[in-house]
Each structure stands twice: as structure tokens, then as C-alpha cells.
Design an enzyme around this catalytic site. Structure first.
Site, mmCIF file in Angstrom:
data_model
loop_
_atom_site.group_PDB
_atom_site.id
_atom_site.type_symbol
_atom_site.label_atom_id
_atom_site.label_comp_id
_atom_site.label_asym_id
_atom_site.label_seq_id
_atom_site.Cartn_x
_atom_site.Cartn_y
_atom_site.Cartn_z
ATOM 1 N N GLY A 1 0.693 -1.105 0.247
ATOM 2 C CA GLY A 1 -0.009 -0.073 0.077
ATOM 3 C C GLY A 1 0.759 1.289 -0.098
ATOM 4 N N CYS A 2 0.591 2.137 -0.596
ATOM 5 C CA CYS A 2 1.495 3.445 -0.977
ATOM 6 C C CYS A 2 1.476 4.123 0.717
ATOM 7 C CB CYS A 2 0.562 4.550 -1.736
ATOM 8 S SG CYS A 2 -1.098 4.867 -1.332
ATOM 9 N N ASN A 3 0.399 4.117 1.451
ATOM 10 C CA ASN A 3 0.557 4.623 2.866
ATOM 11 C C ASN A 3 1.594 3.766 3.724
ATOM 12 O OD1 ASN A 3 -1.341 6.789 2.360
ATOM 13 N ND2 ASN A 3 -2.815 5.544 2.836
ATOM 14 N N ALA A 4 1.184 2.514 3.631
ATOM 15 C CA ALA A 4 2.049 1.483 4.113
ATOM 16 C C ALA A 4 3.562 1.411 3.872
ATOM 17 C CB ALA A 4 1.575 0.214 4.045
ATOM 18 N N ALA B 1 5.117 4.363 2.964
ATOM 19 C CA ALA B 1 5.680 5.479 3.306
ATOM 20 C C ALA B 1 5.913 5.413 4.815
ATOM 21 C CB ALA B 1 4.655 6.697 3.337
#
Length: 341
Positions: A147-150, A152
């Protein structure tokens, strides 16, 4: 040249894959699928790609996978499971959805609300955070993009857990995400009149699905359960993620730990102590910027991390992993400088 298919090419991550692969010296796009837009050209769907000599969009069942070396699957979660399960088992696949990120099928059902439909494939999937799973990805047939948030949050925190320089039970991730992270489907709350000029938290209070990845990866590193507080906010800009991570530990030691861990990593830049990351500095690129500063409260520190959600958070990461899987140089096609202003 490696022959590439992109399944779900009519979405934002599909378009980003095309944009990067268009100048990739080791890959050639031979098939593009877009179920609802089958028969249309990519120039019709994405005018900014009009100049490229691309195949028209088609349905997945129309693709001859015997002529494909690797497929990027940029489809919604649940859809990816069903599609990948039917692909040839000799085909290398990089999945950009959430379908194979969580190793425990029960955790998938907990966070995504339905049973996992391809448990046998889950067992062979490799988690796609490149800088931490490089060797496993190189040998993989199926790679599960993060996931993109994960991604980061993990870039900011993983080395600190590994080195034991922060308190594990006092990690707070405050994250600002651009609107493209919500995908291209029409949603009322993403209309310009309702989003522009304001911001809001979403999936707060421990409800965001990427918490499943944080739980999985941080607990594995620590050898015991690690549960972080995580609140994302939807911001009125197109692309980018900025995370501000609050931790308990010595700020100088935290900075030194990140700098040591990422030394030699082409895409990860640890800024001088006291400088903070900005989405503006990584837009449109596969680079990650990390900054560390102290706090007025003794023994506390802030770690900031900036990535482009469509590039390093998704499609750029996918190509980085595909390079490894295909035996190509890891950075090939990904050294595009950030777009500024």
C-alpha cells in the site's frame, strides 16, 4: 526487450506504469487491458499518452499471455485474485492491489471484508517493499506491491525497529495523502467543489486497511505485537504522501540509524538533521525523502517522509520489483528526476 502486459491500464496506476515504461530501455508494452474501455486507444483515455505507439485497450481474455514475459496487475482488490488465479503459472506477475499483501488469509478477511479467494497463490507471493525484500523479490514469480501509505510509514519506521532505537508502543503516524490515492472512480467526496480548499481525516480510529500491513511487518520485525496509531488525511493536491511520525527516542540517534540503513540505496535520501521532507521535492519520481528533527519534549523526535503515491508508492515500486524479477538493473527506467514546480 521484455514483453509487458498491463491489466487495468485505464486507472491512475495503469497510466503511471505506461508513462514510465514508455522510456524504459528493457521493457516493451505488448498488451493493455481496460474492461470498461476495451476498444479505445490509450490516447482517448489518457490524452497525455497520445504520442506513444501503444496497443489499444482490450479485455483480459483477449490477451495472448504466451507472448508476455511479465504482467502488471493494476486492478481493484478482490478482482486481482480472480484474474491472477486464471493466468498461466509460468507468467511473472506484479500485483498492485491489496490482494496478496497480507500473508495470513484471516487478516485479509478482517481488513477487506471477504474471504481470500486464492489462498494457494498467497503462499508464494512475496511482499514488495523492495529495499527490504530484494532477494526474495528477485526469485519471485508473484510479487505483491505494498500500500502507498504503508510504504511511506515503513520507510520511516522499519530501520528504527530493527535497531531498537525507539519505544515500540508509542508510534504515531500522521499522514497527508493526495487525492489520486483514492483511484479514478467517481466519488462524491472527491468532487472539486467538495475537496478543494479543505482537508479531512479518513478511516480514522484504527480503521484504515493499511494498518494490516503495519501490524504484519512491524510485529514480524520486533518479534512481538506492535500496534501503531495511524491517521491519514485527504489533501486537495493530485499526488504525493507526507508522513509525520512521532516517536520516543533520541533524535540524533534516529537520524544516524536511518542514514546508515539507507546508505547506498539509490531511491532513499535522508536529509541533513533538522531538515524536513516535502512532497514537492519527490513529485513524479521514484525517490523517497526522509527528515528527522528533535522536539521540545526531551526524548521525543519527529520523522518526516515524502513519496509520490503513484510512483514509489505504487507503479514505480512495481517496476523496480519487475526489474529484479526479470534480471534487469533495479534502477532501469526509474531515474526520472522529480517534477518541479
Amino acid at each position: 526487450m521484455q514483453s509487458i502486459a498491463i491489466l487495468g491500464a485505464s486507472g491512475y496506476t495503469g497510466a503511471e506504469l505506461v508513462r514510465i515504461i514508455a522510456t524504459h530501455p528493457g521493457m516493451k508494452i505488448v498488451a493493455l487491458s481496460g474492461d470498461r474501455k476495451a476498444g479505445m486507444s490509450m490516447g482517448e483515455v489518457f490524452p497525455h499518452l497520445r504520442h506513444l505507439g501503444l496497443p489499444d485497450l482490450c479485455k483480459i481474455e483477449e490477451i495472448d499471455f504466451s507472448a508476455v514475459d511479465l504482467a502488471f496487475c493494476a486492478l481493484p482488490h478482490a478482482t486481482s485474485q480472480a484474474v491472477i488465479k486464471e493466468l498461466p503459472r509460468t507468467l511473472k506477475v506484479v500485483d498492485l492491489s491489496a490482494d496478496f499483501r497480507l500473508r495470513d488469509p484471516a487478516e485479509y478477511e478482517k481488513w477487506y471484508g471477504k474471504p481470500h479467494a486464492a489462498v494457494e497463490l498467497q503462499q508464494e507471493a512475496v511482499y514488495g517493499l523492495t529495499e527490504f525484500y530484494r532477494d526474495e523479490i528477485r526469485a519471485a514469480r508473484l510479487c505483491a506491491g505494498t500500500g502507498c501509505n504503508a510504504a511511506a510509514g515503513q520507510y520511516a519506521i522499519r530501520p528504527l525497529i530493527e535497531a531498537g532505537v525507539i519505544e515500540l508502543d508509542e508510534i504515531v503516524i500522521d499522514l497527508k495523502a493526495g487525492v489520486s490515492g483514492a483511484g479514478r472512480s467517481l466519488k462524491e467526496n472527491l468532487l472539486h467543489a467538495e475537496l478543494s480548499g479543505g482537508t479531512m481525516p479518513y478511516s480514522a480510529g484504527g480503521k484504515h486497511r493499511h494498518l494490516g500491513e503495519f501490524d504484519q511487518e512491524f510485529s514480524k520485525l520486533a518479534g512481538r505485537p506492535v500496534l501503531v496509531q495511524f491517521t491519514p488525511h485527504l489533501m486537495p493536491f493530485n499526488r504525493g504522501i507526507l508522513g509525520t511520525v512521532y516517536v520516543r527516542g533520541n533524535a540524533e540517534e534516529i537520524h544516524a540509524t536511518l542514514a546508515a540503513r539507507y546508505q547506498g540505496e539509490v531511491f532513499l535520501e535522508v536529509l541533513p538533521f533538522g531538515q524536513l521532507a516535502s512532497t514537492r521535492s519527490v513529485a513524479g519520481s521514484n525517490f523517497v525523502h526522509l527528515g528527522v528533527t528533535g522536539d521540545r519534549l526531551p526524548g521525543r523526535a519527529l520523522v518526516t517522509v515524502a513519496i509520490d503515491n503513484l510512483t514509489k508508492g505504487s507503479s514505480g515500486q512495481a517496476i523496480q520489483n519487475a526489474n529484479l524479477m526479470l534480471g534487469l538493473p533495479e534502477t532501469m527506467g526509474l531515474m526520472l528526476a522529480p517534477v518541479f514546480p
